[in-house]
Design a protein around this motif. Structure first.
Motif, mmCIF file in Angstrom:
data_model
loop_
_atom_site.group_PDB
_atom_site.id
_atom_site.type_symbol
_atom_site.label_atom_id
_atom_site.label_comp_id
_atom_site.label_asym_id
_atom_site.label_seq_id
_atom_site.Cartn_x
_atom_site.Cartn_y
_atom_site.Cartn_z
ATOM 1 N N LEU A 150 6.801 -4.353 -6.759
ATOM 2 C CA LEU A 150 6.060 -3.752 -7.856
ATOM 3 C C LEU A 150 5.477 -2.447 -7.345
ATOM 4 O O LEU A 150 4.588 -2.458 -6.488
ATOM 5 N N ASP A 151 6.012 -1.348 -7.823
ATOM 6 C CA ASP A 151 5.612 -0.026 -7.298
ATOM 7 C C ASP A 151 5.759 0.033 -5.782
ATOM 8 O O ASP A 151 4.904 0.594 -5.082
ATOM 9 N N GLY A 152 6.802 -0.613 -5.271
ATOM 10 C CA GLY A 152 7.073 -0.599 -3.843
ATOM 11 C C GLY A 152 6.382 -1.685 -3.052
ATOM 12 O O GLY A 152 6.704 -1.908 -1.880
ATOM 13 N N ALA A 153 5.429 -2.412 -3.646
ATOM 14 C CA ALA A 153 4.718 -3.487 -2.952
ATOM 15 C C ALA A 153 5.471 -4.805 -3.112
ATOM 16 O O ALA A 153 5.951 -5.123 -4.203
ATOM 17 N N ASP A 154 5.563 -5.600 -2.044
ATOM 18 C CA ASP A 154 6.360 -6.819 -2.012
ATOM 19 C C ASP A 154 5.651 -7.960 -2.738
ATOM 20 O O ASP A 154 4.605 -8.447 -2.292
ATOM 21 N N LEU A 155 6.228 -8.400 -3.859
ATOM 22 C CA LEU A 155 5.640 -9.512 -4.615
ATOM 23 C C LEU A 155 5.977 -10.871 -4.023
ATOM 24 O O LEU A 155 5.322 -11.871 -4.340
ATOM 25 N N LEU A 156 7.004 -10.938 -3.171
ATOM 26 C CA LEU A 156 7.462 -12.223 -2.647
ATOM 27 C C LEU A 156 7.022 -12.478 -1.217
ATOM 28 O O LEU A 156 7.492 -13.420 -0.577
ATOM 29 N N ALA A 157 6.121 -11.637 -0.709
ATOM 30 C CA ALA A 157 5.630 -11.832 0.654
ATOM 31 C C ALA A 157 4.911 -13.169 0.779
ATOM 32 O O ALA A 157 4.414 -13.728 -0.205
ATOM 33 N N ARG A 158 4.877 -13.695 2.001
ATOM 34 C CA ARG A 158 4.240 -15.000 2.220
ATOM 35 C C ARG A 158 2.774 -14.964 1.798
ATOM 36 O O ARG A 158 2.257 -15.908 1.212
ATOM 37 N N ARG A 159 2.101 -13.869 2.095
ATOM 38 C CA ARG A 159 0.709 -13.704 1.680
ATOM 39 C C ARG A 159 0.592 -12.430 0.857
ATOM 40 O O ARG A 159 0.699 -11.329 1.394
ATOM 41 N N VAL A 160 0.396 -12.614 -0.447
ATOM 42 C CA VAL A 160 0.290 -11.469 -1.343
ATOM 43 C C VAL A 160 -1.179 -11.179 -1.590
ATOM 44 O O VAL A 160 -1.967 -12.079 -1.916
ATOM 45 N N ASP A 161 -1.559 -9.925 -1.430
ATOM 46 C CA ASP A 161 -2.943 -9.519 -1.649
ATOM 47 C C ASP A 161 -3.356 -9.798 -3.096
ATOM 48 O O ASP A 161 -2.584 -9.589 -4.026
ATOM 49 N N ARG A 162 -4.602 -10.246 -3.267
ATOM 50 C CA ARG A 162 -5.081 -10.588 -4.606
ATOM 51 C C ARG A 162 -5.028 -9.394 -5.545
ATOM 52 O O ARG A 162 -4.731 -9.534 -6.727
ATOM 53 N N SER A 163 -5.286 -8.213 -5.047
ATOM 54 C CA SER A 163 -5.255 -7.012 -5.890
ATOM 55 C C SER A 163 -3.846 -6.736 -6.414
ATOM 56 O O SER A 163 -3.674 -6.185 -7.505
ATOM 57 N N LEU A 164 -2.814 -7.129 -5.653
ATOM 58 C CA LEU A 164 -1.442 -6.968 -6.118
ATOM 59 C C LEU A 164 -1.090 -8.070 -7.121
ATOM 60 O O LEU A 164 -0.442 -7.801 -8.145
ATOM 61 N N ARG A 165 -1.539 -9.281 -6.842
ATOM 62 C CA ARG A 165 -1.209 -10.406 -7.724
ATOM 63 C C ARG A 165 -1.762 -10.179 -9.129
ATOM 64 O O ARG A 165 -1.135 -10.523 -10.126
ATOM 65 N N ARG A 166 -2.954 -9.578 -9.235
ATOM 66 C CA ARG A 166 -3.546 -9.391 -10.553
ATOM 67 C C ARG A 166 -2.826 -8.321 -11.372
ATOM 68 O O ARG A 166 -3.046 -8.206 -12.581
ATOM 69 N N ARG A 167 -1.958 -7.552 -10.750
ATOM 70 C CA ARG A 167 -1.223 -6.514 -11.481
ATOM 71 C C ARG A 167 -0.052 -7.092 -12.282
ATOM 72 O O ARG A 167 0.620 -6.369 -13.014
ATOM 73 N N VAL A 168 0.163 -8.404 -12.134
ATOM 74 C CA VAL A 168 1.204 -9.099 -12.912
ATOM 75 C C VAL A 168 0.528 -10.175 -13.757
ATOM 76 O O VAL A 168 -0.034 -11.129 -13.230
ATOM 77 N N GLY A 169 0.537 -10.007 -15.076
ATOM 78 C CA GLY A 169 -0.041 -10.993 -15.989
ATOM 79 C C GLY A 169 1.033 -11.890 -16.565
ATOM 80 O O GLY A 169 2.220 -11.536 -16.603
ATOM 81 N N LEU A 170 0.621 -13.080 -17.020
ATOM 82 C CA LEU A 170 1.580 -14.065 -17.537
ATOM 83 C C LEU A 170 1.015 -14.713 -18.792
ATOM 84 O O LEU A 170 -0.128 -15.173 -18.797
ATOM 85 N N VAL A 171 1.813 -14.736 -19.867
ATOM 86 C CA VAL A 171 1.456 -15.411 -21.123
ATOM 87 C C VAL A 171 2.489 -16.496 -21.370
ATOM 88 O O VAL A 171 3.687 -16.215 -21.458
#
Length: 536
Positions: free
Chosen positions: A346-367
């Motif tokens: 996501l914008d070059g940041a790895d979404l599938l890393a073993r430990r994803v930073d919380r600030s990156l995780r919140r950039r993906v919402g789910l409904v």
């Protein structure tokens, strides 16, 4: 002309102080299908439950007449006010029922064989061997593959479409004069829906059964019904042959239902900027699930070598039948499942890393699809929306959070005082708006919508889709829109990814795909969408 199979006259249902059904009259002849259509709360199911003697609500009062024609010249049976003993002789024998959710209608503790033979033994006094032979005939008639082995299956071992076919087999086991189908295809994908519709029409022709088909979608009703009764707030607003309803609707409410149907080519999004940067880049995604079967452990290959990109401010529609791997993609991108291979940035940041930073995780919402089950029934709306604000520390102190919650409710078209309400106090559309507000609270760059309108009435669905399109323009949101209905996908998407068996079968700009699909599977999905006008 012979008497109608079921004749309902001036049916009224009152629960407590509320009139739920107000003077509804209808009749259905042998080999005829009568459609009952309206939004949730219009009284469709309540009308049929009361007319067939199945209504069992506290403080319910039913009046009027509902006559089931006599068999072999016998007198008609009055179902309103009939005794439990009389109704027990009718239900499952002369009247068969197919309900919306086969997962809750079927007994999870009994095999398919036992659930079909139960009615035969109770109503026809069949021996176990005779009932089993009849069960095999029915499973073959409804098109269930390998019926001999399916007799020993439990409901959880079948797909949604297969479970609904079993429900049809149970309903037809005693050759009923009347089949009641209450939203039988609402939770199914469009191709399975088309198969169930064709199945019921074929069986109706072969057995001469009268059918009452309940739905909120006039597109579905147009494929099955000869006559239509349109209900609103428990009253009949229109009653006419199907072509008259489509070609010459008399009531404004009927015209609203017709306008809200998802129809191919009716609405398409504005073209996206050709130079929009890539926000999400997925390459070689692979997801496998270990499962235990009667023959040992096995592996389900849910997603296989999947690659796609989503440009900022655009919508990628992901479409396919149930089991195609659509929701697994959403689960992988949000960290709910761990892929076996592949990358997603996501914008070059790895979404599938073993430990994803919380600030990156919140950039993906789910409904999610079902807003009622995705919201905590014990938590007020304001608390549900405020939770991500508090967890991600996005709105300062409590007072600032209240202000932000009010802003989010306004953003999705709800009053600020809804913050104090609980999910059960809201309609389906309102609950889905709350779910969208909750997802937007994290200020995501990417919003994943997993069948987010599939369980809604078509009129409510149309309003939610309009809301999503408006939010995308106002906030420059990027959507990954997952669905099974290509008419809805076309309305929302700039690009389309068609999945089957975990693989991509087509991935192209929406305009190109809908103008000239390449794959036969895509053509079948398109053909399964209900037409704008009933085929005669």
């Amino acid at each position: 002309m012979s008497d109608p199979v079921l004749a309902v006259d001036d049916l009224r249902v009152r629960i407590g102080r509320h009139d739920i059904v107000r003077g509804v009259s209808l009749s259905v002849e042998r080999e005829q299908t009568v459609g009952i259509v309206g939004e949730s709360g219009s009284g469709k199911s309540m009308t049929v439950l009361a007319a067939t003697g199945l209504l069992d609500a506290p403080a319910a009062a039913v009046s009027g007449s509902s006559l089931l024609s006599g068999r072999d010249g016998a007198a008609s049976t009055q179902l309103v006010g009939a005794s439990v003993r009389a109704l027990r002789r009718v239900h499952g024998d002369r009247i068969g029922f197919v309900f919306q959710d086969p997962g809750t209608s079927l007994n999870p503790m009994l095999t398919v064989e036992r659930q079909i033979t139960e009615s035969l033994e109770a109503h026809r006094r069949s021996t176990r061997r005779e009932a089993r032979t009849r069960a095999l005939e029915l499973l073959d008639a409804v098109g269930l593959p390998d019926p001999e082995s399916r007799l020993h299956s439990y409901p959880h071992q079948l797909s949604g479409g297969q479970r609904q076919r079993v429900m049809v087999a149970i309903a037809l086991s005693c050759d009923p004069e009347l089949l009641v189908a209450d939203e039988p295809t609402t939770s199914l994908d469009v191709t399975t829906q088309a198969q169930i519709i064709d199945l019921v029409r074929t069986l109706q022709r072969d057995f001469g059964t009268a059918v009452i088909w309940i739905s909120h979608d006039l597109g579905v009703i147009g494929q099955v019904a000869d006559e239509v009764t349109v209900l609103r707030a428990g009253e009949t607003v229109e009653q006419a042959p199907i072509l008259d309803v489509f070609d010459r609707p008399r009531h404004d409410y009927t015209r609203e239902l017709l306008a809200a149907r998802p129809v191919l080519g009716a609405v398409t999004p504005e073209p996206a900027a050709a130079d929009a940067p890539v926000l999400l880049d997925v390459a070689g995604l692979d997801v496998r699930f270990p499962v235990t079967t009667p023959t040992g452990r096995s592996t389900v290959h849910a997603v296989s070598d999947l690659s796609f990109t989503v440009r900022r401010g655009t919508t990628l529609g992901v479409v396919g039948e149930s089991g195609s791997g659509k929701s697994t993609v959403a689960a992988a991108l949000t960290g709910l499942v761990t892929p076996d291979a592949g990358t997603a940035t996501l914008d070059g940041a790895d979404l599938l890393a073993r430990r994803v930073d919380r600030s990156l995780r919140r950039r993906v919402g789910l409904v999610f699809q079902d807003p009622f089950s995705s919201l905590d029934p014990r938590t007020p709306v304001g608390t549900a929306i405020g939770e991500p604000l508090r967890v991600h520390r996005l709105a300062g102190d409590r007072s600032q959070r209240r202000t932000r919650i009010a802003e989010l409710l306004d953003l999705v078209g709800l009053p600020a005082d809804f913050a104090s309400r609980y999910p059960h106090e809201l309609s389906g559309g309102q609950r889905q708006r709350v779910s969208i507000a909750r997802a937007l609270a994290m200020e995501p760059d990417l919003l994943i919508l997993d069948e987010s309108t599939a369980s809604l009435d078509v009129s409510v669905q149309a309003r939610v889709l309009d809301l999503l399109a408006d939010l995308q323009q106002r906030l420059t949101l990027t959507y990954l829109f997952i669905g099974h209905d290509l008419a809805v996908i076309q309305r929302m998407s700039h690009d389309v990814l068609v999945m089957r068996g975990g693989r991509a079968v087509e991935y192209r700009p929406a305009a190109e795909l809908f103008a000239e699909p390449d794959d036969d599977y895509t053509c079948r999905l398109l053909a399964a969408v209900p037409p704008a006008r009933p085929r005669v």
